[in-house]
Design a protein around this motif. Structure first.
Motif, PDB file in Angstrom:
ATOM      1  N   HIS A 244     -54.597  -6.713  47.631  1.00 15.39           N
ATOM      2  CA  HIS A 244     -55.822  -7.493  47.462  1.00 15.39           C
ATOM      3  C   HIS A 244     -56.925  -6.878  48.321  1.00 15.39           C
ATOM      4  O   HIS A 244     -56.728  -6.623  49.510  1.00 15.39           O
ATOM      5  CB  HIS A 244     -55.602  -8.949  47.877  1.00 15.39           C
ATOM      6  N   VAL A 245     -58.080  -6.671  47.710  1.00 17.04           N
ATOM      7  CA  VAL A 245     -59.261  -6.187  48.413  1.00 17.04           C
ATOM      8  C   VAL A 245     -60.375  -7.205  48.188  1.00 17.04           C
ATOM      9  O   VAL A 245     -60.715  -7.518  47.042  1.00 17.04           O
ATOM     10  CB  VAL A 245     -59.698  -4.800  47.908  1.00 17.04           C
ATOM     11  N   LEU A 246     -60.912  -7.747  49.278  1.00 18.32           N
ATOM     12  CA  LEU A 246     -61.962  -8.763  49.197  1.00 18.32           C
ATOM     13  C   LEU A 246     -63.176  -8.290  49.981  1.00 18.32           C
ATOM     14  O   LEU A 246     -63.041  -7.806  51.116  1.00 18.32           O
ATOM     15  CB  LEU A 246     -61.468 -10.111  49.744  1.00 18.32           C
ATOM     16  N   VAL A 247     -64.373  -8.435  49.397  1.00 15.64           N
ATOM     17  CA  VAL A 247     -65.604  -7.957  50.023  1.00 15.64           C
ATOM     18  C   VAL A 247     -66.613  -9.098  50.062  1.00 15.64           C
ATOM     19  O   VAL A 247     -66.903  -9.719  49.036  1.00 15.64           O
ATOM     20  CB  VAL A 247     -66.201  -6.759  49.256  1.00 15.64           C
ATOM     21  N   ASP A 248     -67.146  -9.366  51.242  1.00 17.26           N
ATOM     22  CA  ASP A 248     -68.169 -10.388  51.423  1.00 17.26           C
ATOM     23  C   ASP A 248     -69.557  -9.749  51.339  1.00 17.26           C
ATOM     24  O   ASP A 248     -69.716  -8.552  51.605  1.00 17.26           O
ATOM     25  CB  ASP A 248     -67.978 -11.055  52.789  1.00 17.26           C
ATOM     26  N   GLU A 249     -70.564 -10.542  50.995  1.00 18.09           N
ATOM     27  CA  GLU A 249     -71.969 -10.090  50.940  1.00 18.09           C
ATOM     28  C   GLU A 249     -72.126  -8.835  50.088  1.00 18.09           C
ATOM     29  O   GLU A 249     -72.779  -7.861  50.476  1.00 18.09           O
ATOM     30  CB  GLU A 249     -72.506  -9.829  52.362  1.00 18.09           C
ATOM     31  N   TYR A 250     -71.547  -8.875  48.887  1.00 17.22           N
ATOM     32  CA  TYR A 250     -71.540  -7.669  48.059  1.00 17.22           C
ATOM     33  C   TYR A 250     -72.938  -7.244  47.629  1.00 17.22           C
ATOM     34  O   TYR A 250     -73.181  -6.079  47.324  1.00 17.22           O
ATOM     35  CB  TYR A 250     -70.647  -7.884  46.829  1.00 17.22           C
ATOM     36  N   GLN A 251     -73.892  -8.188  47.614  1.00 13.03           N
ATOM     37  CA  GLN A 251     -75.258  -7.824  47.229  1.00 13.03           C
ATOM     38  C   GLN A 251     -75.908  -6.903  48.258  1.00 13.03           C
ATOM     39  O   GLN A 251     -76.936  -6.292  47.972  1.00 13.03           O
ATOM     40  CB  GLN A 251     -76.131  -9.077  47.035  1.00 13.03           C
ATOM     41  N   ASP A 252     -75.320  -6.795  49.439  1.00 14.08           N
ATOM     42  CA  ASP A 252     -75.893  -5.964  50.497  1.00 14.08           C
ATOM     43  C   ASP A 252     -75.236  -4.592  50.596  1.00 14.08           C
ATOM     44  O   ASP A 252     -75.494  -3.847  51.547  1.00 14.08           O
ATOM     45  CB  ASP A 252     -75.784  -6.678  51.850  1.00 14.08           C
ATOM     46  N   THR A 253     -74.395  -4.242  49.636  1.00 12.90           N
ATOM     47  CA  THR A 253     -73.738  -2.931  49.673  1.00 12.90           C
ATOM     48  C   THR A 253     -74.629  -1.872  49.041  1.00 12.90           C
ATOM     49  O   THR A 253     -75.499  -2.162  48.218  1.00 12.90           O
ATOM     50  CB  THR A 253     -72.393  -2.955  48.921  1.00 12.90           C
ATOM     51  N   ASN A 254     -74.396  -0.616  49.427  1.00  6.04           N
ATOM     52  CA  ASN A 254     -75.126   0.503  48.837  1.00  6.04           C
ATOM     53  C   ASN A 254     -74.238   1.229  47.831  1.00  6.04           C
ATOM     54  O   ASN A 254     -73.079   0.863  47.620  1.00  6.04           O
ATOM     55  CB  ASN A 254     -75.654   1.439  49.926  1.00  6.04           C
ATOM     56  N   ARG A 255     -74.787   2.256  47.213  1.00  7.64           N
ATOM     57  CA  ARG A 255     -74.039   2.974  46.179  1.00  7.64           C
ATOM     58  C   ARG A 255     -72.762   3.600  46.741  1.00  7.64           C
ATOM     59  O   ARG A 255     -71.728   3.640  46.069  1.00  7.64           O
ATOM     60  CB  ARG A 255     -74.918   4.067  45.558  1.00  7.64           C
ATOM     61  N   LEU A 256     -72.833   4.094  47.952  1.00  3.46           N
ATOM     62  CA  LEU A 256     -71.681   4.739  48.564  1.00  3.46           C
ATOM     63  C   LEU A 256     -70.540   3.735  48.743  1.00  3.46           C
ATOM     64  O   LEU A 256     -69.371   4.035  48.450  1.00  3.46           O
ATOM     65  CB  LEU A 256     -72.094   5.331  49.913  1.00  3.46           C
ATOM     66  N   GLN A 257     -70.859   2.542  49.215  1.00  2.00           N
ATOM     67  CA  GLN A 257     -69.831   1.516  49.392  1.00  2.00           C
ATOM     68  C   GLN A 257     -69.238   1.087  48.055  1.00  2.00           C
ATOM     69  O   GLN A 257     -68.033   0.856  47.942  1.00  2.00           O
ATOM     70  CB  GLN A 257     -70.434   0.327  50.137  1.00  2.00           C
ATOM     71  N   SER A 258     -70.082   0.983  47.039  1.00  4.50           N
ATOM     72  CA  SER A 258     -69.576   0.649  45.709  1.00  4.50           C
ATOM     73  C   SER A 258     -68.647   1.743  45.193  1.00  4.50           C
ATOM     74  O   SER A 258     -67.599   1.459  44.594  1.00  4.50           O
ATOM     75  CB  SER A 258     -70.750   0.453  44.745  1.00  4.50           C
ATOM     76  N   SER A 259     -69.002   3.002  45.430  1.00  3.28           N
ATOM     77  CA  SER A 259     -68.158   4.121  44.997  1.00  3.28           C
ATOM     78  C   SER A 259     -66.782   4.045  45.646  1.00  3.28           C
ATOM     79  O   SER A 259     -65.759   4.280  44.990  1.00  3.28           O
ATOM     80  CB  SER A 259     -68.824   5.454  45.346  1.00  3.28           C
ATOM     81  N   ILE A 260     -66.769   3.721  46.937  1.00  2.67           N
ATOM     82  CA  ILE A 260     -65.498   3.600  47.660  1.00  2.67           C
ATOM     83  C   ILE A 260     -64.642   2.497  47.053  1.00  2.67           C
ATOM     84  O   ILE A 260     -63.448   2.666  46.779  1.00  2.67           O
ATOM     85  CB  ILE A 260     -65.765   3.318  49.155  1.00  2.67           C
ATOM     86  N   LEU A 261     -65.259   1.349  46.825  1.00  5.63           N
ATOM     87  CA  LEU A 261     -64.525   0.197  46.318  1.00  5.63           C
ATOM     88  C   LEU A 261     -63.943   0.483  44.938  1.00  5.63           C
ATOM     89  O   LEU A 261     -62.765   0.178  44.667  1.00  5.63           O
ATOM     90  CB  LEU A 261     -65.467  -1.005  46.262  1.00  5.63           C
ATOM     91  N   LEU A 262     -64.736   1.067  44.059  1.00  5.40           N
ATOM     92  CA  LEU A 262     -64.269   1.329  42.702  1.00  5.40           C
ATOM     93  C   LEU A 262     -63.228   2.448  42.672  1.00  5.40           C
ATOM     94  O   LEU A 262     -62.396   2.495  41.757  1.00  5.40           O
ATOM     95  CB  LEU A 262     -65.458   1.683  41.806  1.00  5.40           C
ATOM     96  N   ALA A 263     -63.258   3.340  43.655  1.00  2.00           N
ATOM     97  CA  ALA A 263     -62.214   4.371  43.741  1.00  2.00           C
ATOM     98  C   ALA A 263     -60.896   3.775  44.217  1.00  2.00           C
ATOM     99  O   ALA A 263     -59.817   4.179  43.770  1.00  2.00           O
ATOM    100  CB  ALA A 263     -62.664   5.493  44.678  1.00  2.00           C
ATOM    101  N   LEU A 264     -60.974   2.795  45.137  1.00  2.00           N
ATOM    102  CA  LEU A 264     -59.751   2.155  45.628  1.00  2.00           C
ATOM    103  C   LEU A 264     -59.084   1.320  44.547  1.00  2.00           C
ATOM    104  O   LEU A 264     -57.857   1.285  44.440  1.00  2.00           O
ATOM    105  CB  LEU A 264     -60.072   1.263  46.837  1.00  2.00           C
ATOM    106  N   LYS A 265     -59.886   0.611  43.760  1.00  2.00           N
ATOM    107  CA  LYS A 265     -59.346  -0.285  42.726  1.00  2.00           C
ATOM    108  C   LYS A 265     -60.076  -0.026  41.400  1.00  2.00           C
ATOM    109  O   LYS A 265     -60.862  -0.852  40.933  1.00  2.00           O
ATOM    110  CB  LYS A 265     -59.515  -1.746  43.151  1.00  2.00           C
TER     111      LYS A 265
END
Length: 693
Positions: A244-265
């Motif tokens: 399980h991967v849970l992320v708070d305040e997702y509206q405050d993420t940048n493209r790099l953080q989104s790339s990491i998350l989508l690569a993990l799952k």
């Protein structure tokens, strides 16, 4: 699952949740703890977001998920610690004393940057990284950028080359937004576009300097992590560690953080993100609202979307006005906040003559509310830009009303603390030139040229600290050099956290020589020692303190003691996540909200609208929006500051006016008298007689 859970209603701890919150908590949780399809929770302002996320994590654990295989990412270590405490309290209702053991195993809770640093150390050998790397904060990174800039001769150009801070901001935007340099310059730094070729060379040299010195900056913690998971094998291995991967305040993420998350799952299984597109206000940090708006369509089938729109904070009239403002947004997840908190009092839309009257109006209302029983600290004044509070600060000072303005220096920004940490970083990593320069410059008789020679000799040696001890001392350094070399050797051999006391004893004579307010600054250093005692090693201490610094006492001059009462002044950005009984918003006019600088594109304009929405939804009981007929603009090119006539913000058009109570201040008689240059008559005799009655 522990046996204690078998004797209780397994879902009784969820009864306090409303239906939407419970739906989010129970989504995809089956007997085997399977995460199911990805989940997006759109959590409106004041809707119990943190409580819902904590219940989801607790529900996963109670339902059999292994807490060691849960990754929870927040935007501060304090938020992660608070989330863990909440999870334990919730789980304890079912698991009893076993809850503490279970949540202690929730070891992968932290910030994106903190988790990234931890994974980079674990996988350092596989990605060619020395695990003993140190981490530069923003100021250290700017200093290194400046050293490289100087070495390339860019500080001596005929027309002024961008400053170190601007260079770092450009570099950081390119990295975090995953955007080419030319595009970043064109969109955000057009005045630097002529330097594109030189900036490209500078950034290449900056990266090379970091690698030679074995240092990473904030952006590297995400960039290296993203590069690591771009390798499919590593991505599967790291992603496979977490069910399980849970992320708070997702509206405050940048493209790099989104790339990491989508690569993990990549399939979204076990993935939960929580946030509110209507509160996305950090594009200046390269955050993008597109991450949360586009999240559901990254997956097939689409991610489940659960909307939390019941508000537990504000009255219904405040929510009606805020809903009206955000309802005009061009693109959003549809939601209308509602509450059971009825009130007959609408938000106040107050017309004032200028910023001086605006300040007087707010002071009068603040004092009036205080007379009615509300503490000063239960009231807040919010503004778009820090400089906008100047006239109000003067009026508060004149009236002897204590206040605190949010946005002061962090602990690591205080010069004396940076000196101490630079010493520890230099011992930990003697190839760190920024730390080395800072420490060597503390020594009397050691200037830039001498420091450069020392660091060059260390860089060329296989054993840098051995080379330091063997080299001749600089001609004018005297006994200070001998003491410095001896201290470095002792710190290299000593036990943690005794290092810090030894480092402080060496540093204190320099503290007294270089800085004022020595006793206050010494208190910071003692506090630093106390903080250090909570970390198992010097490396962990330096890493975590850099990523999430506490406040410094010496930077709080004038701030009242914690048990005193004081009014809150804050930028809207700093106020996000907070709430107060009464909220006053300054300068709700075009040119300020939206800012002249924030209305260049439709995306910027929409973020300015969200800023007003965030400000309005901080209020629990009373909301005052002030509209000066003219206000002072700061830093206008050519003219300098000047007064301009203003009109009500375009975000509150005529159609929304029925949601507000429109008033003017001061009362007509006083305003007419002031306009005529007269002073209202004051009966001093009556006041004097009243003193004895």
């Amino acid at each position: 699952m522990p046996a204690a859970a078998a004797n209780l209603d397994p879902t009784s701890y969820l009864e306090s949740l409303n239906p939407e919150q419970r739906r989010a908590v129970e989504h995809g949780v089956g007997p085997d703890g399977d995460g199911g399809r990805p989940l997006l929770v759109i959590a409106g302002a004041g809707s119990g977001k943190t409580n819902t996320l904590a219940h989801r994590v607790a529900h996963l654990i109670v339902s059999g998920a292994d807490p060691r295989r849960i990754l929870l990412m927040t935007f501060s270590r304090r938020a992660a610690a608070e989330m863990t405490r909440r999870v334990e309290r919730i789980a304890r209702k079912v698991l009893g004393n076993d809850a503490g053991v279970m949540t202690d195993a929730l070891s992968w809770a932290g910030t994106f940057h903190g988790i990234g640093a931890r994974l980079l150390r674990e996988y350092s050998e596989q990605i060619g990284l020395d695990p003993a790397f140190t981490i530069h904060d923003r100021e250290d990174s700017a200093d290194l950028m400046n050293l490289v800039r100087h070495d390339l001769g860019l500080s001596k150009t005929e027309s002024r080359f961008p400053t170190k801070g601007t260079c770092l901001a450009i570099y950081s935007r390119c990295v975090n937004a995953e955007t080419a340099l030319d595009q970043v310059l064109g969109q955000s730094f057009p005045w630097c576009a002529a330097w594109a070729a030189e900036l490209r060379d500078l950034f290449a040299a900056y990266v090379e300097a970091k690698q030679k010195q074995n240092v990473l900056d904030y952006d590297d913690l995400l960039l290296y992590w993203a590069q690591m998971v771009s390798d499919r094998g590593l991505a599967e291995e790291i992603g496979g560690r977490f069910d399980h991967v849970l992320v708070d305040e997702y509206q405050d993420t940048n493209r790099l953080q989104s790339s990491i998350l989508l690569a993990l799952k990549p399939g979204g299984r076990g993935l939960t993100v929580v946030g509110d597109d209507a509160q996305a206000i950090y594009s200046f940090r390269a955050a993008t609202v597109r991450n949360i708006l586009d999240f559901p369509d990254h997956f097939s089938p689409r991610a489940e979307v659960v909307t939390l729109d019941r508000n537990y904070r504000s009255t219904q009239p405040i929510l009606a006005a805020a809903n009206g403002v955000i309802g005009l947004a061009r693109e959003r997840f549809t939601k209308n906040l509602w509450t059971e908190r009825a009130s007959a009092r609408k938000p106040q839309l107050v017309a004032v003559r200028d910023e001086a009257d605006q300040a007087r109006y707010i002071v009068e209302r603040v004092l009036e509310t205080r007379e009615q029983g509300a503490l000063l600290k239960h009231q807040a004044v919010l503004f778009r830009t820090s400089s906008h509070s100047g006239p109000l600060e003067i009026e508060l000072t004149r009236r002897n009303i204590p206040f605190v303005k949010f946005g002061g220096l962090k602990f690591l920004d205080a010069a004396h603390v940076k000196d101490m940490l630079a010493l520890l970083r230099f011992v930990e990593n003697p190839r760190d030139r920024v730390a080395g320069f800072r420490i060597l410059h503390l020594l009397p008789g050691v200037g830039p040229a001498s420091a450069q020679r020392v660091l060059d000799a260390m860089a060329a040696a296989t054993d840098p600290l051995g080379a330091l001890g063997a080299m001749p001392q600089p001609p004018r350094a005297g006994d200070d050099w001998t003491g410095f070399v001896r201290t470095i050797g002792e710190l290299r051999r000593s036990d943690w956290p005794a290092d810090l006391a030894r480092a402080r004893l060496w540093y204190e004579p320099h503290l007294e020589r270089v800085h004022e307010d020595v006793e206050v600054r010494r208190a910071d250093l003692i506090q630093l020692e106390q903080i250090a005692g909570g970390y198992p090693s010097r490396e962990r201490f330096l890493t975590e303190l850099t990523l999430d610094p506490p406040d410094a006492t010496s930077d709080q001059a004038g701030v009242p003691l914690r048990d005193e009462d004081y009014l809150i002044l804050s930028t809207i950005h700093s106020a996000k996540g907070q709430e107060w009984k009464s909220v006053y918003v300054l300068n709700v006019v075009d040119g300020c909200m939206p800012s002249d600088l924030g209305a260049g594109t439709s995306a910027e304009l929409e973020e300015e609208r969200r800023l007003l929405y965030v400000a309005m939804t901080r209020a629990r009981d009373e909301l005052h929006l002030t509209v000066p007929q003219r206000f002072f603009t700061h830093g206008q090119q050519a003219q300098g500051g000047r007064h301009v006539y203003a009109s009500r913000t375009r975000f509150i058009p005529e159609a929304l006016l029925p949601s507000f109570e429109r008033t003017a201040w001061p009362p007509a008689a006083a305003a007419a008298a002031r306009a005529a240059g007269e002073r209202p008559r004051i009966d001093i005799g009556a006041k004097m007689r009243g003193m004895w009655r």
